[in-house]
Write an enzyme that holds these catalytic residues in place. Structure first.
Site, PDB file in Angstrom:
ATOM      1  N   HIS A   1      48.172   9.952 -34.886  1.00 47.69           N
ATOM      2  CA  HIS A   1      47.168   9.857 -35.955  1.00 47.69           C
ATOM      3  C   HIS A   1      47.902   9.366 -37.195  1.00 47.69           C
ATOM      4  O   HIS A   1      49.053   9.731 -37.415  1.00 47.69           O
ATOM      5  CB  HIS A   1      46.521  11.222 -36.211  1.00 47.69           C
ATOM      6  CG  HIS A   1      45.285  11.129 -37.035  1.00 47.69           C
ATOM      7  ND1 HIS A   1      45.305  10.817 -38.366  1.00 47.69           N
ATOM      8  CD2 HIS A   1      43.987  11.282 -36.713  1.00 47.69           C
ATOM      9  CE1 HIS A   1      44.070  10.792 -38.833  1.00 47.69           C
ATOM     10  NE2 HIS A   1      43.248  11.062 -37.854  1.00 47.69           N
TER      11      HIS A   1
ATOM     12  N   LYS B   1      40.190  15.384 -29.106  1.00 49.37           N
ATOM     13  CA  LYS B   1      41.371  15.693 -29.919  1.00 49.37           C
ATOM     14  C   LYS B   1      41.004  16.680 -31.024  1.00 49.37           C
ATOM     15  O   LYS B   1      39.851  16.799 -31.433  1.00 49.37           O
ATOM     16  CB  LYS B   1      41.988  14.432 -30.517  1.00 49.37           C
ATOM     17  CG  LYS B   1      41.171  13.745 -31.580  1.00 49.37           C
ATOM     18  CD  LYS B   1      41.800  12.452 -32.083  1.00 49.37           C
ATOM     19  CE  LYS B   1      42.655  12.651 -33.300  1.00 49.37           C
ATOM     20  NZ  LYS B   1      41.983  13.159 -34.482  1.00 49.37           N
TER      21      LYS B   1
ATOM     22  N   LYS C   1      34.454   3.547 -41.361  1.00 50.70           N
ATOM     23  CA  LYS C   1      34.479   4.040 -42.755  1.00 50.70           C
ATOM     24  C   LYS C   1      35.840   3.818 -43.416  1.00 50.70           C
ATOM     25  O   LYS C   1      35.970   3.865 -44.615  1.00 50.70           O
ATOM     26  CB  LYS C   1      34.144   5.530 -42.789  1.00 50.70           C
ATOM     27  CG  LYS C   1      35.246   6.417 -42.200  1.00 50.70           C
ATOM     28  CD  LYS C   1      34.823   7.879 -42.181  1.00 50.70           C
ATOM     29  CE  LYS C   1      35.932   8.729 -41.595  1.00 50.70           C
ATOM     30  NZ  LYS C   1      35.538  10.116 -41.381  1.00 50.70           N
TER      31      LYS C   1
ATOM     32  N   GLU D   1      42.895  15.856 -37.828  1.00 51.67           N
ATOM     33  CA  GLU D   1      44.266  15.701 -38.344  1.00 51.67           C
ATOM     34  C   GLU D   1      44.735  16.896 -39.175  1.00 51.67           C
ATOM     35  O   GLU D   1      45.936  17.124 -39.316  1.00 51.67           O
ATOM     36  CB  GLU D   1      44.379  14.409 -39.184  1.00 51.67           C
ATOM     37  CG  GLU D   1      43.650  14.411 -40.497  1.00 51.67           C
ATOM     38  CD  GLU D   1      42.162  14.124 -40.363  1.00 51.67           C
ATOM     39  OE1 GLU D   1      41.703  13.832 -39.243  1.00 51.67           O
ATOM     40  OE2 GLU D   1      41.470  14.233 -41.384  1.00 51.67           O
TER      41      GLU D   1
ATOM     42  N   LYS E   1      34.375  18.403 -34.293  1.00 49.90           N
ATOM     43  CA  LYS E   1      33.828  18.571 -35.656  1.00 49.90           C
ATOM     44  C   LYS E   1      32.922  19.808 -35.643  1.00 49.90           C
ATOM     45  O   LYS E   1      32.279  20.089 -34.614  1.00 49.90           O
ATOM     46  CB  LYS E   1      32.999  17.343 -36.057  1.00 49.90           C
ATOM     47  CG  LYS E   1      33.772  16.019 -36.002  1.00 49.90           C
ATOM     48  CD  LYS E   1      34.643  15.808 -37.221  1.00 49.90           C
ATOM     49  CE  LYS E   1      35.392  14.508 -37.112  1.00 49.90           C
ATOM     50  NZ  LYS E   1      36.261  14.223 -38.238  1.00 49.90           N
TER      51      LYS E   1
HETATM   52  C1  CAP Z   1      37.207  10.325 -37.560  1.00 48.41           C
HETATM   53  C2  CAP Z   1      38.388  11.103 -38.073  1.00 48.41           C
HETATM   54  C3  CAP Z   1      39.676  10.350 -38.013  1.00 48.41           C
HETATM   55  C4  CAP Z   1      39.577   9.013 -38.640  1.00 48.41           C
HETATM   56  C5  CAP Z   1      40.915   8.549 -39.198  1.00 48.41           C
HETATM   57  C6  CAP Z   1      38.195  11.548 -39.509  1.00 48.41           C
HETATM   58  O1  CAP Z   1      36.086  11.130 -37.708  1.00 48.41           O
HETATM   59  O2  CAP Z   1      38.546  12.274 -37.326  1.00 48.41           O
HETATM   60  O3  CAP Z   1      40.631  11.176 -38.645  1.00 48.41           O
HETATM   61  O4  CAP Z   1      39.217   8.172 -37.615  1.00 48.41           O
HETATM   62  O5  CAP Z   1      40.799   7.205 -39.561  1.00 48.41           O
HETATM   63  O6  CAP Z   1      38.636  12.655 -39.744  1.00 48.41           O
HETATM   64  O7  CAP Z   1      37.714  10.757 -40.257  1.00 48.41           O
HETATM   65  P1  CAP Z   1      34.652  10.405 -37.731  1.00 48.41           P
HETATM   66  P2  CAP Z   1      41.629   6.072 -38.788  1.00 48.41           P
HETATM   67  O8  CAP Z   1      34.476   9.739 -36.391  1.00 48.41           O
HETATM   68  O9  CAP Z   1      33.660  11.535 -37.953  1.00 48.41           O
HETATM   69  O10 CAP Z   1      34.684   9.421 -38.844  1.00 48.41           O
HETATM   70  O11 CAP Z   1      41.217   6.233 -37.360  1.00 48.41           O
HETATM   71  O12 CAP Z   1      41.191   4.784 -39.421  1.00 48.41           O
HETATM   72  O13 CAP Z   1      43.074   6.379 -39.012  1.00 48.41           O
HETATM   73 MG    MG Z   2      40.047  13.118 -38.507  1.00 50.58          MG
END
Ligand code: CAP
Ligand code: MG
Length: 430
Positions: A272, A180, A312, A183, A154
């Site tokens: 993902h 990683k 979240k 997405e 991030k």
């Molecule tokens: C998490 C994340 C993932 C989410 C996807 C995001 O970041 O990188 O893509 O986990 O949700 O972009 O939100 P944070 P899921 O840790 O900052 O929230 O895993 O439920 O598919």
């Molecule tokens: Mg993400």
């Protein structure tokens, strides 16, 4: 055949039938059997009217509604058995075009959700399943039985290749096993895929030398299928062991192509699920996460995001992680229930898949996840690491300290007294 001819509540499915469970709400004025028959007809051999002079033998291929249970004023759980011959081996798109195709748009139902698919061994045999699975990933990482700790670089978008590699380095040094791409990071003008992979793998090698631990980078190869294969081959050539792919955006056909290529590439495939909630979030309409998880495992991804209950992203608890009583009975139908989440349950030759818990997580969440989902999980924190008041390195240390404490059976607050980074994290992420 009329729609109601597709309903036979005395029918006992054969071992070779595919069984689909739906939640169905008939539209007003339509009897449940009529609506259920319409779903079975349209998803197998029928249409809205009888076809004159159709060969009689085709009636034998008709799907059968063999179970109906009213669940609320409008809603019914129905189960439909489909003859195996309706489907093409190793062809997920065709299977979905049948049992998850036109039926969602039929006027005769107000809502329809595909809750589960039970595949017969005959069909399962046609799929490879994960190349590594849980055991293979653990062997690669040399981590015997604790959960794996991962992060997502991030800010998710905007860093250049060297900045990206530096954030990844700090996360690995702090204690993450896996890093990683996010997405929506692929190969943008400010961060090209090829140079990001080279820079980040250099950081990875440095972090391995310093920590003495295996560290893995999961670059996001999401793109048009041929390009995706080119990027996967590049990662392999650069000494990478993993790739990540957005399975919903790429599509099932592309995933099957990637899995075939992976027989030679031998990469760990991280799935993902960005976009999944467009299908799964409405409890009354669409396709369940359970179905998506089964398809991803059948095709042969090694790791899959399944939600966190507490984070979240909204993931209905019973769908994939905590099986409710009825779901547990169903699981026993096709294999003994020997674990707490669907991805690691025994399924003929199909290897168990690592469940990835991610989305809004921070170090304080670790005990809950291990208690509720077990140890065969990958705990991923993006903001929960890079948002730590002292930055990424401290954030990764805090996450690893939370994991160490949980595995040792220690309370986080206790452990935080002698681990400053965890203390700061617990104070900051309320
Ligand atoms: C998490 C994340 C993932 C989410 C996807 C995001 O970041 O990188 O893509 O986990 O949700 O972009 O939100 P944070 P899921 O840790 O900052 O929230 O895993 O439920 O598919
Ligand atoms: Mg993400």
């Amino acid at each position: 055949m009329k729609y109601t001819d597709y309903v036979d509540l005395d029918y006992k499915p054969t071992r070779s039938d595919i069984i689909c469970e739906f939640y169905m709400e008939p539209t007003s004025g339509v009897k449940p059997k009529e609506a259920a028959g319409a779903v079975a007809s349209e998803s197998s051999v029928g249409t809205w009217t009888e076809v004159t002079k159709a060969p009689k033998r085709i009636d034998k291929l008709a799907a059968k509604v063999f179970y109906m249970k009213q669940n609320n004023k409008k809603g019914h759980y129905i189960k439909i058995a489909y003859p195996y011959v309706l489907f093409e081996d190793n062809n997920i798109p065709q299977i979905l075009s049948s049992i998850a195709g036109n039926i969602f748009g039929m006027k005769i139902v107000d809502n329809l959700k595909l809750l589960d698919i039970e595949f017969p061994e005959l069909l399962i045999k046609a799929f490879r399943g994960p190349l590594y699975g849980i055991k293979g990933v653990r062997k690669l990482l040399k981590i015997k039985n604790r959960p794996l700790l991962g992060t997502i670089v991030k800010p998710k978008i905007g860093l250049n290749e060297k900045e990206h590699a530096q954030v990844a380095y700090n996360a690995w040094i702090g204690g993450c096993d896996l890093v990683k791409d996010d997405e929506n990071l692929t190969s943008q003008s400010f961060n090209k895929f090829l140079s990001r992979v080279v820079e980040t793998l250099k950081s990875r090698d440095k972090a391995e030398k310093i920590t003495g631990e295996r560290k893995m980078y999961m670059p996001n190869i999401t793109s048009e299928t041929k390009e995706m294969l080119r990027r996967a081959k590049f990662v392999k050539k650069q000494g990478g062991e993993y790739v990540m792919v957005d399975i919903i955006s790429c599509g099932w056909s592309a995933l099957q192509t990637l899995r075939e290529a992976n027989q030679d590439l031998k990469l760990v495939l991280h799935a993902h699920r960005a976009g999944y909630a467009a299908l799964t979030r409405n409890p009354k309409h669409g396709i369940s996460m359970l179905v998506i998880a089964k398809l991803a495992r059948l095709i042969g991804l090694d790791q899959l995001h399944i939600g966190t209950i507490i984070g979240k992203m909204a993931t209905p608890k019973k769908e994939v992680i905590d099986l409710d009583q009825e779901a547990e009975e169903k699981m026993i139908l096709d294999h003994r229930l020997d674990s707490r989440h669907i991805l690691e349950q025994r399924w003929h030759h199909i290897k168990p898949m690592f469940a990835v818990c991610s989305g809004g997580l921070h170090p304080g969440h670790v005990p809950y996840l291990v208690r509720h989902i077990g140890k065969n999980i990958i705990i991923q924190m993006g903001g929960g690491i890079h948002g730590h008041p002292l930055g990424t390195l401290a954030g990764a240390k805090a996450a690893r300290q939370a994991l160490d404490a949980t595995i040792k059976g220690k309370k986080l607050r206790e452990y935080a007294k002698t681990h400053m980074e965890l203390k700061k994290a617990l104070e900051f992420f309320k």
